[in-house]
Scaffold this active site. Structure first.
Site, mmCIF file in Angstrom:
data_model
loop_
_atom_site.group_PDB
_atom_site.id
_atom_site.type_symbol
_atom_site.label_atom_id
_atom_site.label_comp_id
_atom_site.label_asym_id
_atom_site.label_seq_id
_atom_site.Cartn_x
_atom_site.Cartn_y
_atom_site.Cartn_z
ATOM 1 N N SER A 32 0.705 -1.264 -0.157
ATOM 2 C CA SER A 32 0.009 -0.166 0.084
ATOM 3 C C SER A 32 0.796 1.280 -0.087
ATOM 4 O O SER A 32 0.253 2.409 -0.001
ATOM 5 C CB SER A 32 -1.027 0.105 1.160
ATOM 6 N N LYS A 44 0.287 3.538 -3.018
ATOM 7 C CA LYS A 44 -1.090 4.239 -3.007
ATOM 8 C C LYS A 44 -0.410 5.740 -2.926
ATOM 9 O O LYS A 44 -1.360 6.753 -3.544
ATOM 10 C CB LYS A 44 -1.963 4.208 -1.886
ATOM 11 N N TYR A 52 -4.136 -2.001 -10.251
ATOM 12 C CA TYR A 52 -4.057 -2.014 -8.907
ATOM 13 C C TYR A 52 -3.040 -2.914 -8.321
ATOM 14 O O TYR A 52 -2.140 -2.801 -7.477
ATOM 15 C CB TYR A 52 -5.213 -2.222 -7.826
ATOM 16 N N TYR A 70 -3.891 3.194 8.083
ATOM 17 C CA TYR A 70 -5.212 2.396 8.311
ATOM 18 C C TYR A 70 -6.133 2.987 9.538
ATOM 19 O O TYR A 70 -5.913 4.158 9.706
ATOM 20 C CB TYR A 70 -4.756 0.736 8.259
ATOM 21 N N VAL A 81 1.411 -3.655 3.864
ATOM 22 C CA VAL A 81 1.193 -5.191 4.504
ATOM 23 C C VAL A 81 2.548 -5.961 4.119
ATOM 24 O O VAL A 81 2.592 -7.275 4.740
ATOM 25 C CB VAL A 81 -0.137 -5.967 4.175
HETATM 26 N N1 GLU Z 1 -2.096 -5.454 -1.996
HETATM 27 C C1 GLU Z 1 -2.753 -5.236 -0.702
HETATM 28 C C2 GLU Z 1 -4.415 -5.321 -0.674
HETATM 29 O O1 GLU Z 1 -4.915 -4.859 -1.825
HETATM 30 C C3 GLU Z 1 -2.487 -4.077 -0.193
HETATM 31 C C4 GLU Z 1 -2.951 -3.813 1.261
HETATM 32 C C5 GLU Z 1 -1.955 -2.878 2.152
HETATM 33 O O2 GLU Z 1 -0.644 -2.993 2.196
HETATM 34 O O3 GLU Z 1 -2.614 -2.070 2.905
HETATM 35 O O4 GLU Z 1 -4.970 -5.941 -0.039
#
Ligand code: GLU
Length: 304
Positions: A63, A66, A188, A240, A258
């Site tokens: 993530s 992002k 994504y 988060y 993650v």
């Molecule tokens: N590729 C992971 C998902 O979509 C990213 C989650 C993360 O790192 O927060 O669940």
């Protein structure tokens, strides 16, 4: 500031946490990453780099990507972004579906999965090759033209990414995903599947610490005001449903993934990246969060 000394103290203090928490399992390719990996890199605006542990080793940024896609989209469509994504902390897990129903398909912010799926959708609508564009951007900001996708992780996540498919279909039912869901997910998952080291991550965030300009090349990425807004989102939404706890303990804008990475910036000073694959229940690196808390405590530097 004696960063070498501080990093070595931090390493010793976080070591007991390597055996606590859990490595990500829902993406099978990440389940075998050794939990005792730990790296940390600090990169100043002057270009000095300080490292400890496995700071040169690549891992799955997940993530953290992002932040890069948000930068590309915000640069491209500006304030129009907020018609399709909110800018409030979610207070919910990163892959939650419940809030989306109440809020009629508009994700709370661009740094949770649903928000980032909308970013991928916008990039698909506006550009020819969003997978390549993100890679070009990351190679430029990290200063390493060899940064690349980890195709094993991408394939692994495609097979098990049921929740992400569900999120995208759900948002499509509210007309907030405009492209075919499979195409959006392909972009994504690729973005999540970039592999980078702490050294590359710390350097790649320097434009956010430097009012939108890459310090060593002076290349303009985004305006000072846009950099301020992205940093504000990192501070309020980057960890988060633990963003408040992270702001309280660390006091820096940051983003976790993650894969166990966290990157943070101290505006006008530095970028700092940590990697510790064992996660707490919210999906944030246990050792990484502690290391950043110790970093701002020992240096006395934070945004507050
Ligand atoms: N590729 C992971 C998902 O979509 C990213 C989650 C993360 O790192 O927060 O669940």
């Amino acid at each position: 500031m004696n960063y070498h000394q501080i990093l070595s103290e931090i390493y010793n203090e976080v070591t007991p946490l390597f055996s606590k928490g859990k490595v990500t399992r829902y993406i099978p390719a990440l389940a075998s990453v050794p939990p005792d990996k730990f790296g940390m890199a600090v990169c100043t605006l002057e270009g000095e780099m300080f490292t400890i542990g496995d700071a040169q080793e690549s891992f799955s940024i997940q993530s953290i990507s992002k932040v890069y896609s948000l930068t590309l989209v915000f640069k491209m469509i500006g304030e129009n972004l907020w018609d399709r994504v909110g800018k409030e902390p979610s207070g919910n897990p990163f892959n939650s579906l419940v809030q989306l129903e109440y809020e009629r398909g508009i994700p709370r912010n661009p740094l949770i999965n649903a928000g980032s799926l909308v970013l991928a959708d916008i990039l698909l609508s506006k550009t020819r090759d969003p997978k390549k564009d993100l890679l070009v951007f990351v190679r430029k900001t990290s200063g390493n033209p060899a940064v690349d996708y980890d195709n094993a992780v991408i394939a692994s996540e495609k097979i098990t990414g049921h929740r992400n498919f569900a999120l995208a279909h759900f948002m499509q039912s509210f007309n907030n995903i405009h492209n075919p869901v499979d195409d959006v997910l392909d972009v994504y998952f690729h973005h999540c599947g970039i592999a980078m080291s702490c050294v590359e991550l710390a350097r790649s965030f320097l434009f956010l610490a430097n009012h939108g300009v890459i310090p060593d090349t002076d290349e303009y990425i985004i305006s000072k005001s846009e950099a301020k807004r992205i940093n504000a989102l990192l501070l309020t939404c980057g960890l988060y449903d633990e963003s408040g706890d992270f702001a309280f303990r660390v006091g820096l804008p940051g983003k976790s993934g993650v894969g166990g990475g966290i990157v943070a910036v101290l505006p006008e000073k530095l970028g700092v990246a940590v990697w510790g694959p064992s996660l707490d229940p919210s999906g944030n690196s246990l050792a990484g969060t502690k290391a950043l808390e110790l970093f701002t405590t020992k240096t006395g530097m934070s945004v507050f």
